[in-house]
Design a protein around this motif. Structure first.
Motif, PDB file in Angstrom:
ATOM      1  N   ILE A 269      -6.103  -6.748   1.654  1.00 44.28           N
ATOM      2  CA  ILE A 269      -5.678  -5.356   1.443  1.00 44.28           C
ATOM      3  C   ILE A 269      -4.201  -5.302   1.040  1.00 44.28           C
ATOM      4  CG2 ILE A 269      -5.219  -3.153   2.626  1.00 44.28           C
ATOM      5  CD1 ILE A 269      -7.825  -3.650   4.211  1.00 44.28           C
ATOM      6  N   THR A 270      -3.382  -6.114   1.728  1.00 46.31           N
ATOM      7  CA  THR A 270      -1.952  -6.146   1.394  1.00 46.31           C
ATOM      8  C   THR A 270      -1.740  -6.592  -0.049  1.00 46.31           C
ATOM      9  OG1 THR A 270      -1.393  -6.667   3.691  1.00 46.31           O
ATOM     10  CG2 THR A 270       0.294  -7.111   2.037  1.00 46.31           C
ATOM     11  N   SER A 271      -2.500  -7.614  -0.477  1.00 45.65           N
ATOM     12  CA  SER A 271      -2.344  -8.100  -1.854  1.00 45.65           C
ATOM     13  C   SER A 271      -2.812  -7.059  -2.867  1.00 45.65           C
ATOM     14  CB  SER A 271      -3.116  -9.407  -2.050  1.00 45.65           C
ATOM     15  OG  SER A 271      -4.508  -9.192  -1.944  1.00 45.65           O
ATOM     16  N   ILE A 272      -3.845  -6.269  -2.509  1.00 48.02           N
ATOM     17  CA  ILE A 272      -4.318  -5.198  -3.398  1.00 48.02           C
ATOM     18  C   ILE A 272      -3.248  -4.119  -3.531  1.00 48.02           C
ATOM     19  CG2 ILE A 272      -5.994  -3.306  -3.616  1.00 48.02           C
ATOM     20  CD1 ILE A 272      -8.050  -5.229  -2.317  1.00 48.02           C
ATOM     21  N   VAL A 273      -2.656  -3.757  -2.387  1.00 43.38           N
ATOM     22  CA  VAL A 273      -1.630  -2.705  -2.377  1.00 43.38           C
ATOM     23  C   VAL A 273      -0.432  -3.118  -3.226  1.00 43.38           C
ATOM     24  CG1 VAL A 273       0.048  -1.508  -0.914  1.00 43.38           C
ATOM     25  CG2 VAL A 273      -2.319  -1.716  -0.159  1.00 43.38           C
ATOM     26  N   LEU A 274      -0.056  -4.402  -3.143  1.00 44.76           N
ATOM     27  CA  LEU A 274       1.139  -4.880  -3.843  1.00 44.76           C
ATOM     28  C   LEU A 274       0.826  -5.507  -5.192  1.00 44.76           C
ATOM     29  CD1 LEU A 274       2.943  -6.548  -0.811  1.00 44.76           C
ATOM     30  CD2 LEU A 274       3.354  -4.275  -1.754  1.00 44.76           C
ATOM     31  N   ASP A 275      -0.421  -5.361  -5.640  1.00 47.19           N
ATOM     32  CA  ASP A 275      -0.883  -6.086  -6.816  1.00 47.19           C
ATOM     33  C   ASP A 275      -0.161  -5.682  -8.101  1.00 47.19           C
ATOM     34  OD1 ASP A 275      -2.426  -7.906  -8.208  1.00 47.19           O
ATOM     35  OD2 ASP A 275      -3.947  -6.426  -8.690  1.00 47.19           O
ATOM     36  N   LYS A 276      -0.035  -4.388  -8.334  1.00 49.19           N
ATOM     37  CA  LYS A 276       0.522  -3.925  -9.604  1.00 49.19           C
ATOM     38  C   LYS A 276       1.953  -3.437  -9.412  1.00 49.19           C
ATOM     39  CE  LYS A 276      -3.999  -2.677 -11.475  1.00 49.19           C
ATOM     40  NZ  LYS A 276      -4.852  -1.608 -11.971  1.00 49.19           N
ATOM     41  N   LYS A 279       2.638   0.070  -8.201  1.00 49.59           N
ATOM     42  CA  LYS A 279       2.434   0.308  -6.768  1.00 49.59           C
ATOM     43  C   LYS A 279       3.662  -0.122  -5.981  1.00 49.59           C
ATOM     44  CE  LYS A 279      -2.612  -0.018  -6.792  1.00 49.59           C
ATOM     45  NZ  LYS A 279      -3.772  -0.842  -6.463  1.00 49.59           N
ATOM     46  N   GLU A 280       4.264  -1.233  -6.437  1.00 50.00           N
ATOM     47  CA  GLU A 280       5.477  -1.691  -5.773  1.00 50.00           C
ATOM     48  C   GLU A 280       6.598  -0.674  -5.971  1.00 50.00           C
ATOM     49  OE1 GLU A 280       8.222  -5.694  -5.497  1.00 50.00           O
ATOM     50  OE2 GLU A 280       6.268  -5.785  -6.470  1.00 50.00           O
ATOM     51  N   LYS A 281       6.654  -0.093  -7.170  1.00 48.22           N
ATOM     52  CA  LYS A 281       7.655   0.950  -7.425  1.00 48.22           C
ATOM     53  C   LYS A 281       7.414   2.144  -6.528  1.00 48.22           C
ATOM     54  CE  LYS A 281       8.497  -0.301 -12.268  1.00 48.22           C
ATOM     55  NZ  LYS A 281       8.244   0.059 -13.678  1.00 48.22           N
ATOM     56  N   GLN A 282       6.116   2.476  -6.319  1.00 40.97           N
ATOM     57  CA  GLN A 282       5.796   3.605  -5.446  1.00 40.97           C
ATOM     58  C   GLN A 282       6.233   3.318  -4.015  1.00 40.97           C
ATOM     59  OE1 GLN A 282       1.752   4.205  -4.392  1.00 40.97           O
ATOM     60  NE2 GLN A 282       1.954   6.396  -4.055  1.00 40.97           N
ATOM     61  N   ILE A 283       6.011   2.076  -3.559  1.00 48.90           N
ATOM     62  CA  ILE A 283       6.423   1.699  -2.196  1.00 48.90           C
ATOM     63  C   ILE A 283       7.940   1.786  -2.075  1.00 48.90           C
ATOM     64  CG2 ILE A 283       6.548  -0.224  -0.558  1.00 48.90           C
ATOM     65  CD1 ILE A 283       3.755  -1.063  -1.584  1.00 48.90           C
ATOM     66  N   ASN A 284       8.644   1.343  -3.108  1.00 50.37           N
ATOM     67  CA  ASN A 284      10.110   1.425  -3.084  1.00 50.37           C
ATOM     68  C   ASN A 284      10.583   2.881  -3.009  1.00 50.37           C
ATOM     69  OD1 ASN A 284      10.330  -1.345  -3.233  1.00 50.37           O
ATOM     70  ND2 ASN A 284      10.586  -1.389  -5.462  1.00 50.37           N
ATOM     71  N   ARG A 285       9.899   3.737  -3.762  1.00 54.04           N
ATOM     72  CA  ARG A 285      10.260   5.167  -3.754  1.00 54.04           C
ATOM     73  C   ARG A 285       9.978   5.787  -2.390  1.00 54.04           C
ATOM     74  NH1 ARG A 285       7.172   9.330  -4.374  1.00 54.04           N
ATOM     75  NH2 ARG A 285       5.450   8.137  -5.304  1.00 54.04           N
ATOM     76  N   THR A 302      -0.264   6.668   4.787  1.00 53.69           N
ATOM     77  CA  THR A 302      -1.484   7.400   4.403  1.00 53.69           C
ATOM     78  C   THR A 302      -1.564   7.582   2.893  1.00 53.69           C
ATOM     79  OG1 THR A 302      -1.457   8.573   6.521  1.00 53.69           O
ATOM     80  CG2 THR A 302      -2.807   9.524   4.758  1.00 53.69           C
ATOM     81  N   LYS A 303      -0.421   7.880   2.259  1.00 57.83           N
ATOM     82  CA  LYS A 303      -0.382   8.085   0.804  1.00 57.83           C
ATOM     83  C   LYS A 303      -0.807   6.800   0.072  1.00 57.83           C
ATOM     84  CE  LYS A 303       3.275  11.622   0.448  1.00 57.83           C
ATOM     85  NZ  LYS A 303       2.641  12.555  -0.507  1.00 57.83           N
ATOM     86  N   ILE A 304      -0.293   5.668   0.552  1.00 56.17           N
ATOM     87  CA  ILE A 304      -0.630   4.397  -0.104  1.00 56.17           C
ATOM     88  C   ILE A 304      -2.101   4.052   0.095  1.00 56.17           C
ATOM     89  CG2 ILE A 304      -0.217   1.890  -0.032  1.00 56.17           C
ATOM     90  CD1 ILE A 304       2.709   2.611   0.801  1.00 56.17           C
ATOM     91  N   ILE A 305      -2.598   4.202   1.321  1.00 56.84           N
ATOM     92  CA  ILE A 305      -3.999   3.897   1.621  1.00 56.84           C
ATOM     93  C   ILE A 305      -4.940   4.779   0.813  1.00 56.84           C
ATOM     94  CG2 ILE A 305      -5.772   3.911   3.418  1.00 56.84           C
ATOM     95  CD1 ILE A 305      -3.826   1.594   3.698  1.00 56.84           C
ATOM     96  N   GLU A 306      -4.600   6.056   0.735  1.00 59.47           N
ATOM     97  CA  GLU A 306      -5.463   6.997  -0.016  1.00 59.47           C
ATOM     98  C   GLU A 306      -5.538   6.608  -1.489  1.00 59.47           C
ATOM     99  OE1 GLU A 306      -3.786  10.818   0.790  1.00 59.47           O
ATOM    100  OE2 GLU A 306      -4.983  11.116   2.618  1.00 59.47           O
ATOM    101  N   GLU A 307      -4.414   6.174  -2.046  1.00 55.19           N
ATOM    102  CA  GLU A 307      -4.408   5.772  -3.459  1.00 55.19           C
ATOM    103  C   GLU A 307      -5.248   4.511  -3.676  1.00 55.19           C
ATOM    104  OE1 GLU A 307      -1.298   4.372  -6.900  1.00 55.19           O
ATOM    105  OE2 GLU A 307      -0.634   5.787  -5.382  1.00 55.19           O
ATOM    106  N   VAL A 308      -5.139   3.541  -2.769  1.00 55.81           N
ATOM    107  CA  VAL A 308      -5.871   2.293  -2.894  1.00 55.81           C
ATOM    108  C   VAL A 308      -7.369   2.535  -2.752  1.00 55.81           C
ATOM    109  CG1 VAL A 308      -6.315   0.045  -1.841  1.00 55.81           C
ATOM    110  CG2 VAL A 308      -3.959   0.834  -2.139  1.00 55.81           C
ATOM    111  N   ILE A 309      -7.727   3.317  -1.756  1.00 49.12           N
ATOM    112  CA  ILE A 309      -9.157   3.568  -1.500  1.00 49.12           C
ATOM    113  C   ILE A 309      -9.759   4.460  -2.578  1.00 49.12           C
ATOM    114  CG2 ILE A 309     -10.768   4.713   0.089  1.00 49.12           C
ATOM    115  CD1 ILE A 309      -8.957   3.769   2.383  1.00 49.12           C
TER     116      ILE A 309
END
Length: 309
Positions: A269-276, A279-285, A302-309
């Motif tokens: 799941i962590t690798s999926i979240v950080l894959d693109k 997404k990393e830019k979104q996490i930084n923001r 919650t925002k990150i999980i909702e986007e991934v799912i």
């Protein structure tokens, strides 16, 4: 070269190559494990853990030599601190066990912890499977020695040996709850030092309060002089027979498998979240918003999980 076939045939080079591949998370290595997984599960896995300087490497060296005298093939995974320059293992443990490396019945592999807490590395269990398929009778995992946080070893072994030493300057260190729960067997190493029997006595007192069905033995050893190591191995074998006779062996392996699956899911799941990169830019923001108190971390998650799912 068919690595899977070579591994099952006992090819040492194939085993070494596959362990390097799983450390570097190369998918082909995991395919080999998948294809041959039904042939694994024969090796008995022993964890050697304890604080830095407890003499874990020397003790492992002596235990392996006794097992070799019994004709057993032994794999050793020594998890070393990671080099800050190369990301590889510093290899201190391999230096202490250098004479074992020329024994064809022993496979010694140092692995860098790579910042992974818990005293073992992420690739440890995959490496264990490789050595299992390679045909080892015993596999010993020696942790990096990080103190109380190395409880991960319990989730990876059939028998865990907690190595303690006298004179660390903290008598209560030996009786902390987390440490007491780790060990199936306690080895008080450097027993020729003052305070060794006192340390053993304190451990035994705390074990008197334990509600576990299995009462861990507390063995005095002086590994550097090869004193008491044979008795420690007897204790390990007694725990093995106890686990098998009571059916707890299979229960522990089921619990370990559950922990491994959960860890693999987390990693995936962590690798999926950080894959693109976006997404990393979104996490930084989101991180900036959380740091400036514009957003709380729970909503960001919650925002990150909702986007991934």
């Amino acid at each position: 070269m068919d690595l899977g076939k070579k591994l099952i045939e006992g090819n040492r080079r194939a085993a070494a190559r596959l362990i390097s591949m799983v450390e570097n998370k190369i998918p082909e290595a995991f395919e080999v494990i998948k294809d041959n997984y039904d042939k694994s599960g024969n090796a008995y896995i022993i964890g050697i853990t304890g604080p830095p300087g407890a003499g874990k490497s020397t003790l492992t060296d002596k235990l392996v030599k006794i097992l070799r005298s019994e004709g057993k093939k032994v794999g050793i995974i020594a998890v070393d601190p990671t080099s800050p320059f190369t990301g590889g293992a510093i290899l201190g443990d391999r230096v202490r066990m250098s004479d074992l490396s020329v024994d064809k019945g022993v496979f010694v592999r140092s692995m860098g912890a790579r910042g992974h807490l818990g005293g073992i590395s992420e690739g440890t269990m995959a490496a264990v499977k490789v050595l299992d398929l390679y045909g080892m009778d015993y596999i010993i995992i020696e942790t990096v020695g990080v103190g109380q946080s190395e409880i991960d070893i319990v989730k990876n072994c059939d028998t865990t040996v907690m190595v303690m030493v006298p004179g660390l300057g903290d008598d209560i260190q030996a009786i902390k709850a987390g440490v007491m729960e780790i060990g199936d067997i306690f080895a008080v190493n450097k027993a020729d030092r003052d305070g060794a029997r006192k340390t053993a006595r304190e451990i035994n007192i705390m074990l008197d309060f334990s509600k576990k069905e299995w009462r861990p033995s507390v063995d005095l050893v002086t590994a550097v002089k090869n004193e008491g190591v044979d008795k420690l191995l007897d204790s390990i074998k007694k725990h093995r027979y106890y686990m098998k006779d009571t059916g707890k062996f299979l229960i522990r392996r089921e619990e370990n498998s559950k922990s491994e699956i959960i860890e693999l899911v987390k990693e995936k799941i962590t690798s999926i979240v950080l894959d693109k990169s976006y997404k990393e830019k979104q996490i930084n923001r989101l991180s900036k918003d959380v740091a400036s108190r514009k957003l709380d971390p729970y909503t960001a998650c919650t925002k990150i999980i909702e986007e991934v799912i």
